[in-house]
Design a protein around this motif. Structure first.
Motif, short mmCIF file in Angstrom:
data_model
loop_
_atom_site.label_atom_id
_atom_site.label_comp_id
_atom_site.label_asym_id
_atom_site.label_seq_id
_atom_site.Cartn_x
_atom_site.Cartn_y
_atom_site.Cartn_z
N ALA A 66 -25.36 32.67 2.46
CA ALA A 66 -26.78 32.41 2.23
C ALA A 66 -27.06 32.24 0.74
O ALA A 66 -27.80 31.33 0.34
CB ALA A 66 -27.62 33.55 2.80
N LEU A 67 -26.47 33.08 -0.10
CA LEU A 67 -26.67 32.97 -1.54
C LEU A 67 -26.03 31.69 -2.08
O LEU A 67 -26.65 30.96 -2.87
CB LEU A 67 -26.10 34.20 -2.25
CG LEU A 67 -26.84 35.50 -2.00
CD1 LEU A 67 -26.04 36.68 -2.55
CD2 LEU A 67 -28.24 35.48 -2.60
N LEU A 68 -24.80 31.42 -1.67
CA LEU A 68 -24.09 30.24 -2.17
C LEU A 68 -24.79 28.94 -1.78
O LEU A 68 -24.92 28.03 -2.60
CB LEU A 68 -22.65 30.23 -1.65
CG LEU A 68 -21.74 31.34 -2.16
CD1 LEU A 68 -20.42 31.33 -1.41
CD2 LEU A 68 -21.51 31.22 -3.66
N LEU A 69 -25.25 28.86 -0.55
CA LEU A 69 -25.90 27.64 -0.07
C LEU A 69 -27.34 27.54 -0.55
O LEU A 69 -27.83 26.44 -0.83
CB LEU A 69 -25.86 27.58 1.46
CG LEU A 69 -24.46 27.45 2.06
CD1 LEU A 69 -24.52 27.60 3.57
CD2 LEU A 69 -23.82 26.13 1.67
N GLY A 70 -28.02 28.67 -0.68
CA GLY A 70 -29.42 28.67 -1.07
C GLY A 70 -29.66 28.42 -2.54
O GLY A 70 -30.69 27.85 -2.91
N GLU A 71 -28.75 28.89 -3.38
CA GLU A 71 -28.94 28.76 -4.83
C GLU A 71 -27.62 28.43 -5.53
O GLU A 71 -27.09 29.22 -6.30
CB GLU A 71 -29.51 30.04 -5.40
CG GLU A 71 -30.89 30.39 -4.85
CD GLU A 71 -31.36 31.74 -5.35
OE1 GLU A 71 -31.96 31.77 -6.46
OE2 GLU A 71 -31.12 32.75 -4.67
N PRO A 72 -27.08 27.24 -5.28
CA PRO A 72 -25.78 26.89 -5.86
C PRO A 72 -25.76 26.80 -7.38
O PRO A 72 -24.70 26.90 -7.99
CB PRO A 72 -25.44 25.55 -5.21
CG PRO A 72 -26.75 24.99 -4.77
CD PRO A 72 -27.61 26.17 -4.45
N SER A 73 -26.91 26.65 -8.00
CA SER A 73 -26.94 26.62 -9.47
C SER A 73 -26.81 28.03 -10.06
O SER A 73 -26.46 28.18 -11.23
CB SER A 73 -28.22 25.97 -9.98
OG SER A 73 -29.34 26.74 -9.59
N LEU A 74 -27.05 29.03 -9.24
CA LEU A 74 -27.01 30.42 -9.69
C LEU A 74 -25.72 31.12 -9.26
O LEU A 74 -25.10 31.84 -10.04
CB LEU A 74 -28.23 31.16 -9.13
CG LEU A 74 -28.47 32.58 -9.58
CD1 LEU A 74 -28.61 32.69 -11.08
CD2 LEU A 74 -29.74 33.11 -8.90
N PHE A 75 -25.32 30.90 -8.00
CA PHE A 75 -24.18 31.60 -7.42
C PHE A 75 -23.00 30.66 -7.16
O PHE A 75 -23.21 29.50 -6.83
CB PHE A 75 -24.57 32.25 -6.08
CG PHE A 75 -25.66 33.25 -6.20
CD1 PHE A 75 -25.41 34.53 -6.66
CD2 PHE A 75 -26.97 32.92 -5.86
CE1 PHE A 75 -26.43 35.47 -6.78
CE2 PHE A 75 -27.99 33.84 -5.96
CZ PHE A 75 -27.72 35.13 -6.43
N PHE A 76 -21.79 31.20 -7.27
CA PHE A 76 -20.60 30.44 -6.92
C PHE A 76 -19.50 31.40 -6.50
O PHE A 76 -19.65 32.61 -6.58
CB PHE A 76 -20.16 29.53 -8.07
CG PHE A 76 -19.56 30.24 -9.25
CD1 PHE A 76 -18.19 30.32 -9.43
CD2 PHE A 76 -20.38 30.83 -10.20
CE1 PHE A 76 -17.64 30.97 -10.52
CE2 PHE A 76 -19.84 31.48 -11.31
CZ PHE A 76 -18.47 31.55 -11.47
N THR A 77 -18.42 30.84 -6.03
CA THR A 77 -17.24 31.63 -5.66
C THR A 77 -16.00 30.83 -6.01
O THR A 77 -16.10 29.68 -6.46
CB THR A 77 -17.28 32.01 -4.16
OG1 THR A 77 -16.24 32.96 -3.89
CG2 THR A 77 -17.12 30.79 -3.26
N THR A 78 -14.85 31.44 -5.83
CA THR A 78 -13.57 30.77 -6.05
C THR A 78 -12.66 31.10 -4.87
O THR A 78 -12.93 32.06 -4.13
CB THR A 78 -12.89 31.26 -7.35
OG1 THR A 78 -12.53 32.63 -7.20
CG2 THR A 78 -13.79 31.08 -8.56
N PRO A 79 -11.60 30.35 -4.69
CA PRO A 79 -10.68 30.63 -3.58
C PRO A 79 -10.12 32.06 -3.61
O PRO A 79 -9.84 32.64 -2.56
CB PRO A 79 -9.57 29.60 -3.76
CG PRO A 79 -10.24 28.45 -4.45
CD PRO A 79 -11.24 29.09 -5.38
N ALA A 80 -10.01 32.66 -4.78
CA ALA A 80 -9.51 34.04 -4.88
C ALA A 80 -10.44 35.03 -4.17
O ALA A 80 -10.00 36.12 -3.79
CB ALA A 80 -9.34 34.44 -6.34
#
Length: 130
Positions: A66-80
């Motif tokens: 929800a965070l990643l999709l809702g606010e991609p300019s603010l939140f991100f992740t990596t494969p790790a």
């Protein structure tokens, strides 16, 4: 816009939160991490501790997505971090008020109920979030 000093101030204001020794910031409650500096890893290079990015515990995959999709300019992740209930937040892109909410939520998901029972509420606003 927030920074590492805001992370430190907000995290340490929470009951039973402790900072462990690190090159950046790393906060725990009951030996469980809830917010820390992003340890960036690039192939063939030494790890770099990024104090401009905070890793936050979010509880589960649904909240993470929800965070990643809702606010991609603010939140991100990596494969790790695949399969882990963690997101990274760009501190320069988040307000201090929102960061306070995110850190408090992360702490709340990690603090044991037995520790919450002994917390003295310092203010109505802060207590409402526990």
């Amino acid at each position: 816009m927030a920074d590492a000093a805001d992370v430190r101030r907000l995290a340490l204001a929470l009951p039973h939160a402790v900072e462990i020794d690190s090159d950046g910031f790393d906060f725990r409650v009951a030996d469980k991490g809830f917010v820390w500096s992003y340890p960036e890893r690039r192939p063939g290079e030494p790890r770099v501790i990024r104090t401009d990015i905070a890793v936050l515990y979010v509880g589960d995959e649904a909240e993470k997505q929800a965070l990643l999709l809702g606010e991609p300019s603010l939140f991100f992740t990596t494969p790790a971090y695949d399969g882990l209930p963690l997101v990274m937040v760009r501190l320069a892109a988040v307000t201090v008020e929102r960061l306070d909410e995110l850190i408090t939520d992360a702490w709340r998901m990690r603090v044991p109920d037995r520790m919450l029972a002994g917390c003295e509420e310092g203010s109505a606003d802060r207590a409402a979030r526990y």
